[in-house]
Design an enzyme around this catalytic site. Sequence first.
Site, PDB file in Angstrom:
ATOM      1  N   GLU A 174       0.878  -1.174   0.000  1.00 26.22           N
ATOM      2  CA  GLU A 174       0.000   0.000   0.000  1.00 26.22           C
ATOM      3  C   GLU A 174       0.906   1.211   0.000  1.00 26.22           C
ATOM      4  O   GLU A 174       1.637   1.427   0.973  1.00 26.22           O
ATOM      5  CB  GLU A 174      -0.727   0.026   1.333  1.00 26.22           C
ATOM      6  CG  GLU A 174      -2.199  -0.119   1.318  1.00 26.22           C
ATOM      7  CD  GLU A 174      -2.715   0.027   2.740  1.00 26.22           C
ATOM      8  OE1 GLU A 174      -2.556   1.105   3.326  1.00 26.22           O
ATOM      9  OE2 GLU A 174      -3.254  -0.961   3.255  1.00 26.22           O
TER      10      GLU A 174
ATOM     11  N   ASP B 147      -5.222   9.319  10.454  1.00 24.56           N
ATOM     12  CA  ASP B 147      -3.914   8.829  10.877  1.00 24.56           C
ATOM     13  C   ASP B 147      -3.518   9.303  12.263  1.00 24.56           C
ATOM     14  O   ASP B 147      -3.727  10.453  12.629  1.00 24.56           O
ATOM     15  CB  ASP B 147      -2.842   9.236   9.862  1.00 24.56           C
ATOM     16  CG  ASP B 147      -2.922   8.393   8.612  1.00 24.56           C
ATOM     17  OD1 ASP B 147      -2.985   7.159   8.753  1.00 24.56           O
ATOM     18  OD2 ASP B 147      -2.954   8.955   7.509  1.00 24.56           O
TER      19      ASP B 147
END
Lengths: 405, 264
Positions: free
Chosen positions: B49, B60
């Site tokens: 990824e 995040d």
Amino acid sequence: MTHPHATLPPVIVPDATGHFGAYGGRFVPEALVAAIDDLTEAFHATQADPQFRAELAGLLRDYTGRPSPLTDVHRFSEVAGARVLLKREDLNHTGSHKINNVLGQALLTKRIGKKRVIAETGAGQHGVATATAAALMDLECTVYMGEEDTRRQALNVARMRLLGAEVVPVTTGSRTLKDAINEAMRDWVTNVESTNYVFGTVAGPHPFPLMVREYQRVIGDEAREQILERVGRLPDVVAACVGGGSNAIGIFTAFVPDSQVRLVGLEAGGDGIDTGRHASSITGGVPGVLHGARSYLLQDENGQTIESHSISAGLDYPGVGPEHSYLNDIGRAEYRPITDAEAMDAFALLSRTEGIIPAIESAHALAGALKLGKEIGPEGIILVNLSGRGDKDVETASKYFGIAP
Amino acid sequence: MTALGDTLAKAKADGRAALIGYLPVGYPSVQVSIDGMLAMVAGGCDIIEIGVPYSDPVMDGPTIQAAAEPAVQAGVGIADALRAVTAVSEAGAAAVIMSYWNPIDRYGVARFAADLAAAGGSGVITPDLIPDEAGDWLAAADEHGLDRVFLVAPSSTDARIVSTAAASRGFVYAAAVMGVTGARESVSSAARELVARFRALAPEMPVCVGLGVSTGAQAGEIAAFADGVIVGSAFVRRLLDSPDAAGVAAAGDLARELAAGIRS
């Protein structure tokens, strides 16, 4: 089936999924979708619930002090060259228009059974308003504020703490409002089961732009009635400052159907659009996706958000509510930048001619009125939303004018 | 079928879960991040990824933010991510992009899809794009034969799991916990329950689990019930601790540990 917005007044309405033309929508992590679906449903249900509306109206009257007055500012008008009237949101409890929205969202939080609210704040006005409503309604409250802003607005940090809120200084990114929103979103993704996000402006994912507009439209609804009674006609121009744009949408909404009334949003021009140091998302940005919605924003060629600049912490935001982007593109509203210097001149002028110290945010709208007055002439009428009072800005202004003791 | 689809099918045929490793391109530099990805492939990652650094990464936690921020400052963007895509796919792993929506929106969705396909990429994971808003992307992915990986979360309703699975191709990314990215000490029971619910509602679609996985033991636990195990922050941590060849080697070592974990 009844259209979900059937209970709302017939102004420009987003579609059922929150789109204002090409703008708005919901660009959010899937983890939040169930919660914002529930929130949307609860919002529509409470808008149609006379008991909820009566409770909110009672708070706005007895706690906030609404309706706020409409003030003719004669000496300021002489300089402006047209008749200027101020909608006095500075006189609300907590000192700005932010309380209108927060009381609605806090009541809604109670209705959906959540016990904790979170909020972002730039200048501290929305944070103070949220902390106030949380104290009133016995909700736990955490406010995210960029570390840079906690220094610029130390007084408001102290106010929030006195009101029982936890203030979390945000140390990521540019350490201002946009990063406070990022951090609040991270909290929300983690704690969504117990927590409601009380968003401060008409930006963010659907239903926030719709919901905040409906809680803020009381400004324009009152002002339209007041000015018709006072002057006997509608104003030629309605002017308001635009950061995220909640006070502007609040005063514009009632006038949107009055096509002869010009709606003018004044963005923070910082050092000037040409310098690149500004916060004028519509005048100086391009459409993109930030904080859950498509709208104009300041971004570079890689799609990274560009840091905004403004002397006003409350307008120092690189995005803008999607309805403003829509009103701009369809030509119903116009948007212009006001530099820091122009805003501070207007700040000083109102203080000295009328005995009213405005918030620096609102001073951008006043500076717009000074320009517009000359364009429309002495027979013209300008309604300005004085969205907040300037107590929080005394230190910034003292430094700017070199009058600190 | 894309390289991603082939890889998942092959792992399934081998009776194991696939190992998916994440790194953002551009930390500490574009080249070292690509070296890290290649070390992860050599260590046993089936799929990489490739993260596009973004200024406002609301999904995040602190670890990935710490790596993404300097990459954003350095002007790293889609073009660099496409370079990494080519390097990874030439090394024999499937390459997918993981990006917040605005960098792709700014690049131009149609242009992006064409360039990604040309670079050898399999598809895109979109953490802040839900199928409801993805009309342009669905069309562009169809035109260029790309996979589109949407997310489901423990909070997703059954109806949304069904509609998200229907809009996805390749696999669906199941967020193991409610929260942001970052290593966690234990794998929550929420992941197992979510995957069970997903399989009952969308039995044909592969489902891979991420958020919080950092050790071989955790990977092994998840591999027992998911089609793939996704590890991100733990790889990023290796490069943050040592932003050089030693960090690259450490990322490779972690891939080996995780690859052993999913086979145990």
